[in-house]
Design an enzyme around this catalytic site. Structure first.
Site, mmCIF file in Angstrom:
data_model
loop_
_atom_site.group_PDB
_atom_site.id
_atom_site.type_symbol
_atom_site.label_atom_id
_atom_site.label_comp_id
_atom_site.label_asym_id
_atom_site.label_seq_id
_atom_site.Cartn_x
_atom_site.Cartn_y
_atom_site.Cartn_z
ATOM 1 C CB THR A 201 -0.993 -0.017 1.262
ATOM 2 O OG1 THR A 201 -0.229 -0.205 2.545
ATOM 3 C CG2 THR A 201 -1.976 -1.208 1.079
ATOM 4 C CG ASN A 203 3.585 6.477 2.460
ATOM 5 O OD1 ASN A 203 3.130 5.560 3.154
ATOM 6 N ND2 ASN A 203 4.829 6.991 2.288
ATOM 7 N N GLY A 204 -0.714 7.931 0.975
ATOM 8 C CA GLY A 204 -1.796 8.906 0.089
ATOM 9 C C GLY A 204 -2.611 7.961 -0.535
ATOM 10 N N GLY A 205 -2.551 6.595 -0.421
ATOM 11 C CA GLY A 205 -3.539 5.844 -1.103
ATOM 12 C C GLY A 205 -3.122 5.123 -2.225
ATOM 13 N N GLY A 206 -3.895 4.039 -2.644
ATOM 14 C CA GLY A 206 -3.553 2.976 -3.591
ATOM 15 C C GLY A 206 -2.384 2.063 -3.471
ATOM 16 C CG ASP A 234 -6.066 -3.680 10.706
ATOM 17 O OD1 ASP A 234 -4.975 -4.129 10.448
ATOM 18 O OD2 ASP A 234 -6.458 -3.211 11.700
#
Length: 296
Positions: A201, A203-206, A234
């Site tokens: 994953t 940082n900041g999404g995706g 999770d």
């Protein structure tokens, strides 16, 4: 004997989360802007999503003979999670206290009963998939070896734990965040991990994903105002597990994980965003995310 789709192995904590405008100085008291109290534990949060999605789930862990321990057992039973693998021991249940100011999170944990969990391999043999998060290295190694020998697939959210290469290569789905991966491997080169499938994953999404064939793809994040990131990883794990057990590609599974993390960070508490699968399907439509839910 019942068979499970997924058995989770990990900690069972009581979370105390406080949102602050600023952190206290030495010997200073400050008031929290908002507070949340609820059940937590990384693998337990993941299993809670999967139970709400209708999968047959079980759990291996330990709680104390106290109100927190009873609350864990009652909650799991209320959502259909089998508690036969949870030990009740003579120690206080685990507690995690988080102070959050914007993106800055500071956590103090008391493991308590979590240190006394033991893996019942007869119980574990009844599942087709096992998910591990927040476990000591010896537990990870024993469970991964057992699963590999018994045709059970494994997902592992490794965090900062050490992982011998001979064990790592037996992990079906290794999950890490970008910072953890960089610290472990020195870069974001996904070929450096020997796990069969890898999800990192960002940082900041995706996320970046590498499947068993070696194909690497990037899953773009959804933009959300982060209220509390507790449990977002999770939730992401739950999406990946549901997807791959449903026969989806790893990329589509990671997209579902991204959606669940997106829902989670907009609420306070690791489980506040958990909803049934039908609601998740509706929310996917709202954000324009096309996923192969039952061929829909």
């Amino acid at each position: 004997m019942a068979r499970f789709d997924v058995v989770g192995i990990g900690n069972l904590n009581y979370d105390i989360i406080m949102l602050l405008d600023r952190f206290p100085e030495f010997h200073e008291k400050v008031n929290a802007r908002e507070a949340f109290f609820g059940l937590g534990g990384a693998a337990a949060n993941t299993i809670s999503w999967l139970a709400h999605f209708g999968l047959k789930t079980g759990y291996i862990g330990a709680v104390g003979r106290d109100e927190i321990g009873n609350a864990h057992l009652e909650y799991f039973r209320s959502i259909g999670v089998d508690t036969g693998g949870i030990r009740v021991v003579d120690a206080p249940s685990g507690v995690a206290i988080a102070m959050i100011r914007g993106e800055d999170k500071r956590i103090v944990k008391y493991p308590g009963a979590n240190l006394m969990k033991g893996v019942d391999f007869d119980y574990l043999a009844r599942t087709r998939h096992v998910h591990l998060s927040s476990n000591p290295p010896e537990t990870i190694e024993e469970v991964v070896a057992f699963a590999s020998e018994n045709g059970i697939t494994v997902s592992l959210d490794i965090g900062e734990a050490a992982l011998p290469k001979e064990i790592e290569e037996k992990v079906d789905y290794l999950m890490m965040n970008e910072d953890e991966y960089r610290r472990k491997f020195g870069s974001l080169d996904l070929s450096l991990s020997s796990a069969r499938n890898l999800v990192v994953t960002l940082n900041g999404g995706g996320a970046l994903v590498r499947d068993e064939s070696g194909r690497i793809s990037e899953v773009r994040g959804l933009s959300a105002e982060v209220v509390d990131s507790t449990g977002a990883g999770d939730s992401f794990d739950a999406g990946v597990i549901y997807g791959v057990l449903s026969g989806w590609s790893l990329e589509d599974a990671a997209r579902l994980g991204m959606l669940l993390a997106y829902l989670t960070v907009q609420k306070v508490g690791a489980r506040s965003a958990i909803v049934p699968l039908e609601e998740v399907i509706r929310r996917a439509g709202e954000v324009g995310l096309e996923l192969p839910f039952n061929g829909r």
